[in-house]
Design a protein around this motif. Structure first.
Motif, mmCIF file in Angstrom:
data_model
loop_
_atom_site.group_PDB
_atom_site.id
_atom_site.type_symbol
_atom_site.label_atom_id
_atom_site.label_comp_id
_atom_site.label_asym_id
_atom_site.label_seq_id
_atom_site.Cartn_x
_atom_site.Cartn_y
_atom_site.Cartn_z
ATOM 1 N N ASN A 8 0.837 -1.193 0.000
ATOM 2 C CA ASN A 8 0.000 0.000 0.000
ATOM 3 C C ASN A 8 0.876 1.249 0.000
ATOM 4 O O ASN A 8 0.639 2.214 -0.741
ATOM 5 N N ALA A 9 1.901 1.249 0.850
ATOM 6 C CA ALA A 9 2.804 2.397 0.954
ATOM 7 C C ALA A 9 3.575 2.610 -0.338
ATOM 8 O O ALA A 9 3.780 3.760 -0.775
ATOM 9 N N VAL A 10 3.991 1.516 -0.975
ATOM 10 C CA VAL A 10 4.727 1.631 -2.244
ATOM 11 C C VAL A 10 3.861 2.290 -3.298
ATOM 12 O O VAL A 10 4.295 3.201 -4.014
ATOM 13 N N ARG A 11 2.596 1.847 -3.388
ATOM 14 C CA ARG A 11 1.746 2.408 -4.449
ATOM 15 C C ARG A 11 1.374 3.857 -4.158
ATOM 16 O O ARG A 11 1.421 4.697 -5.053
ATOM 17 N N LEU A 12 0.994 4.148 -2.933
ATOM 18 C CA LEU A 12 0.639 5.532 -2.613
ATOM 19 C C LEU A 12 1.852 6.446 -2.717
ATOM 20 O O LEU A 12 1.726 7.626 -3.048
ATOM 21 N N GLY A 13 3.044 5.889 -2.449
ATOM 22 C CA GLY A 13 4.266 6.689 -2.553
ATOM 23 C C GLY A 13 4.622 7.081 -3.965
ATOM 24 O O GLY A 13 5.422 8.007 -4.178
ATOM 25 N N THR A 14 4.063 6.373 -4.953
ATOM 26 C CA THR A 14 4.322 6.714 -6.358
ATOM 27 C C THR A 14 3.089 7.320 -7.022
ATOM 28 O O THR A 14 2.988 7.357 -8.240
ATOM 29 N N SER A 15 2.159 7.797 -6.223
ATOM 30 C CA SER A 15 0.889 8.290 -6.756
ATOM 31 C C SER A 15 0.924 9.794 -7.001
ATOM 32 O O SER A 15 1.824 10.498 -6.520
ATOM 33 N N PRO A 16 -0.085 10.305 -7.720
ATOM 34 C CA PRO A 16 -0.187 11.760 -7.908
ATOM 35 C C PRO A 16 -0.341 12.516 -6.593
ATOM 36 O O PRO A 16 -0.046 13.704 -6.527
ATOM 37 N N ILE A 17 -0.786 11.819 -5.541
ATOM 38 C CA ILE A 17 -0.963 12.469 -4.248
ATOM 39 C C ILE A 17 0.367 13.010 -3.738
ATOM 40 O O ILE A 17 0.441 14.125 -3.210
ATOM 41 N N VAL A 18 1.438 12.227 -3.900
ATOM 42 C CA VAL A 18 2.753 12.665 -3.435
ATOM 43 C C VAL A 18 3.222 13.872 -4.238
ATOM 44 O O VAL A 18 3.729 14.856 -3.680
ATOM 45 N N ARG A 19 3.036 13.819 -5.545
ATOM 46 C CA ARG A 19 3.438 14.966 -6.361
ATOM 47 C C ARG A 19 2.668 16.215 -5.959
ATOM 48 O O ARG A 19 3.220 17.320 -5.931
ATOM 49 N N ALA A 20 1.397 16.042 -5.626
ATOM 50 C CA ALA A 20 0.556 17.187 -5.278
ATOM 51 C C ALA A 20 1.030 17.898 -4.021
ATOM 52 O O ALA A 20 0.742 19.085 -3.827
ATOM 53 N N LEU A 21 1.772 17.208 -3.165
ATOM 54 C CA LEU A 21 2.269 17.850 -1.943
ATOM 55 C C LEU A 21 3.253 18.957 -2.267
ATOM 56 O O LEU A 21 3.389 19.922 -1.492
ATOM 57 N N VAL A 22 3.943 18.837 -3.393
ATOM 58 C CA VAL A 22 4.899 19.883 -3.793
ATOM 59 C C VAL A 22 4.460 20.606 -5.062
ATOM 60 O O VAL A 22 4.904 21.709 -5.337
ATOM 61 N N ASP A 23 3.589 19.967 -5.838
ATOM 62 C CA ASP A 23 3.099 20.544 -7.099
ATOM 63 C C ASP A 23 1.643 20.134 -7.282
ATOM 64 O O ASP A 23 1.350 19.144 -7.940
ATOM 65 N N PHE A 24 0.750 20.890 -6.647
ATOM 66 C CA PHE A 24 -0.648 20.482 -6.637
ATOM 67 C C PHE A 24 -1.225 20.424 -8.049
ATOM 68 O O PHE A 24 -1.946 19.481 -8.388
ATOM 69 N N ASP A 25 -0.943 21.419 -8.867
ATOM 70 C CA ASP A 25 -1.464 21.421 -10.236
ATOM 71 C C ASP A 25 -0.992 20.191 -11.004
ATOM 72 O O ASP A 25 -1.779 19.554 -11.714
ATOM 73 N N GLY A 26 0.273 19.865 -10.863
ATOM 74 C CA GLY A 26 0.794 18.692 -11.553
ATOM 75 C C GLY A 26 0.134 17.410 -11.080
ATOM 76 O O GLY A 26 -0.202 16.536 -11.879
ATOM 77 N N GLY A 27 -0.061 17.290 -9.766
ATOM 78 C CA GLY A 27 -0.713 16.106 -9.231
ATOM 79 C C GLY A 27 -2.145 15.979 -9.698
ATOM 80 O O GLY A 27 -2.601 14.893 -10.084
ATOM 81 N N MET A 28 -2.904 17.098 -9.680
ATOM 82 C CA MET A 28 -4.299 17.044 -10.114
ATOM 83 C C MET A 28 -4.409 16.761 -11.605
ATOM 84 O O MET A 28 -5.328 16.057 -12.046
#
Length: 576
Positions: free
Chosen positions: A188-208
């Motif tokens: 679960n941690a591996v998949r969520l760690g490579t998800s758009p959610i992580v990118r959104a923490l530093v680049d919300f537009d990119g993650g969305m």
């Protein structure tokens, strides 16, 4: 969205008026534009906008007909009335609310269609409730924990209670949850760690932007691509998917699932749950109805829309302008400057005249599908969710109102039942649901796996499955039950559906749509319905005034119609 319709007959004629069809309906108003796009997810000012109203009065006053008195239609009516327009609503049912409806049976029991929970990111809906005076009095905040009840009474949880907010509170909740074993937690941690959610923490537009591109694959496909395990899906994510859209992870769009979890990761309050102190009618609709009636909005219950009367372009045969609607048993014609169809998916499909499907904008709506659900209410002579103290479970003596009943005061999930989410309303929403001398009122929502069964069988299955996850409840007796089946509920958030959702403005300049299925960036939900109602009101308000505004178009159409009418002959008097 709600039912305010019957299947229409053809009621159209060649247009004498200016051609009102526009080729590309887009968002015109600044208010509607603020409800879409990545910024709308972080814009807490939306609550102030919903609370304060549209912020302007139009120079022109329109006569506006709204078909459907669900949440979207009522919210639209609030803004339109405040902007100075004359609004009349038409609802098929004998009560308002649409998919959020509730009513009382002959014995005074409150009946609901579904289980209604308010996420902390329902900024627009909270603003509406503050505007009508219902927020502080009618909502009960719950502990910041999402509890799973498993076979044998074993509990698992996503416990977001932590000194540091999102995303840390969410990370520790997933790390500590008892719902998953060590191996599944790792995957679960591996998949969520490579998800758009992580990118959104530093680049919300990119993650969305990444999330928006995932509408064509299921959550299962996305989750298992890079390390997610089947065990995580079976023991946790399926229950969440069913709670959000009554679909499992193998069916629901990855975009739909990740949209809500993007909010959970960014906003601490997003995963905080609230529930009404009583029924939706009492806590949500009644304050809105009073607000509307204070502004002279007329709500016609038991009055279906039987036809949309419209003009046709004489050259193309396409619909151009709405003249009004025919309503009620006598098909009374009501003329309006603008009409809003604030319906759900089956409603809009039934109310649209057949020739509207010549326009691709309307034809695409027929690609949308819905899911059936069954809401089962079961009352007991004790507290079903009390797992720790058998004496407390059996104790229904005295006054246990205001949430003092035994058991768990929160929304509950389960992967070991056919109802993925449920609650004891006598505890969570005691205002209308607690009865002195009685215990739990369990409200459970079954998805399409079970809706073909008889009501009696559903009640029996509900009780059996409750006994499976709350073994001590076998000592309790059922004292009352009720089943409400909704054959067509939320629109089916399967893959590839987002592109079929229509905007609130349509190619017919004085015809508008509202409802949580229409295009807005949230799910089919109470917040989605509220957003659509605010958006359609903003679109009408932005188009009302000026030489090309909706009122001017109505005047021009009327003038052409009057000019084309046969002149009345003066009476002839013979000369003597």
């Amino acid at each position: 969205a709600t039912s305010g319709f019957v299947t229409p007959s053809a009621s159209s004629r060649p247009s004498l008026a200016v051609r009102s069809t526009v080729e590309d309906p887009t968002f015109t108003s600044d208010g509607a534009k603020q409800q879409i796009g990545n910024d709308s997810f972080l814009n807490q000012d939306l609550m102030s906008r919903a609370q304060n109203g549209p912020g302007k009065k139009n120079e022109e006053s329109l006569k506006i007909g709204i078909v459907g008195a669900g949440l979207a239609g009522m919210v639209a009516a609030m803004d339109l009335a405040d902007a100075g327009h004359e609004v009349e609503m038409f609802e098929l049912r004998p009560f308002v609310g649409g998919k959020v409806s509730s009513w009382q049976d002959k014995d005074g029991n409150h009946i609901e269609m579904g289980l209604h929970v308010f996420f902390g990111c329902y900024y627009n809906l909270f603003g509406i409730m503050k505007r009508t005076g219902g927020f502080d009095e009618n909502l009960r905040i719950k502990e910041h924990i999402h509890t799973f009840v498993n076979e044998g009474g074993k509990l698992g949880a996503l416990d977001f209670q932590f000194p540091i907010g999102a995303p840390v509170s969410g990370l520790q909740a997933f790390a500590k949850t008892e719902q998953l074993g060590v191996e599944d937690k790792f995957h679960n941690a591996v998949r969520l760690g490579t998800s758009p959610i992580v990118r959104a923490l530093v680049d919300f537009d990119g993650g969305m932007d990444m999330v928006r591109e995932l509408d064509d694959i299921t959550f299962t496909q996305w989750f298992t691509q890079l390390g997610g395990s089947r065990g995580s899906l079976d023991r946790m994510w399926d229950a969440i998917a069913y709670a959000l859209g009554f679909l499992d992870c193998d069916t629901i769009s990855a975009r739909a699932m990740l949209t809500i979890f993007m909010l959970f990761a960014i906003r601490t309050e997003a995963s905080v749950l609230r529930m009404l102190d009583g029924s939706p009618q009492t806590g949500l609709h009644d304050p809105i109805i009073k607000y509307l009636e204070d502004r002279n909005v007329k709500i016609n219950l038991g009055t279906p829309c039987r036809d949309i009367v419209h003009d046709l372009d004489p050259e193309t045969g396409l619909p151009t302008r709405i003249r009004g609607i025919k309503v009620g048993q006598k098909e009374e014609f009501k003329e309006f400057d603008a009409v809003v169809a604030a319906l759900d998916v089956p409603g809009i499909k039934k109310v649209l005249p057949e020739n509207f499907r010549k326009l691709d904008f309307f034809d695409k709506i027929y690609n949308l599908d819905t899911v059936p659900i069954a809401t089962v209410q079961v009352r007991f002579d004790g507290w079903v969710t009390e797992l720790n103290d058998e004496a407390r479970m059996m104790d229904i003596s005295g006054d246990q109102s205001d949430g003092r009943g035994g058991g768990i005061d929160n929304l509950l999930y389960s992967v070991d039942t056919e109802f993925s989410c449920f609650a004891d309303l006598a505890v969570t929403s005691p205002g209308d649901y607690y009865k002195e001398g009685e215990g739990s009122l369990i409200q459970a929502v079954f998805d399409e796996r079970a809706t073909s069964r008889s009501n009696e069988q559903l009640v029996e299955d509900c009780i059996t499955q409750l006994h499976n996850i709350f073994p001590s409840s076998k000592k309790l007796k059922c004292t009352w039950s009720n089943v409400v089946k909704l054959g067509q509920s939320l629109y089916r958030e399967k893959t590839g559906q987002d592109k079929f959702r229509p905007t609130q403005a349509t190619p017919i300049s004085n015809f508008f749509l509202a409802g949580s299925y229409t295009y807005q960036d949230y799910l089919d939900s109470m917040e989605g319905a509220t957003r659509s109602g605010l958006m359609v009101a903003d679109e009408i308000i932005a188009r009302a005034d000026g030489p090309t505004g909706l009122k001017s178009l109505s005047r021009a159409a009327k003038a052409l119609e009057d000019a084309a009418a046969p002149a009345k002959k003066a009476p002839f008097f013979a000369k003597e």
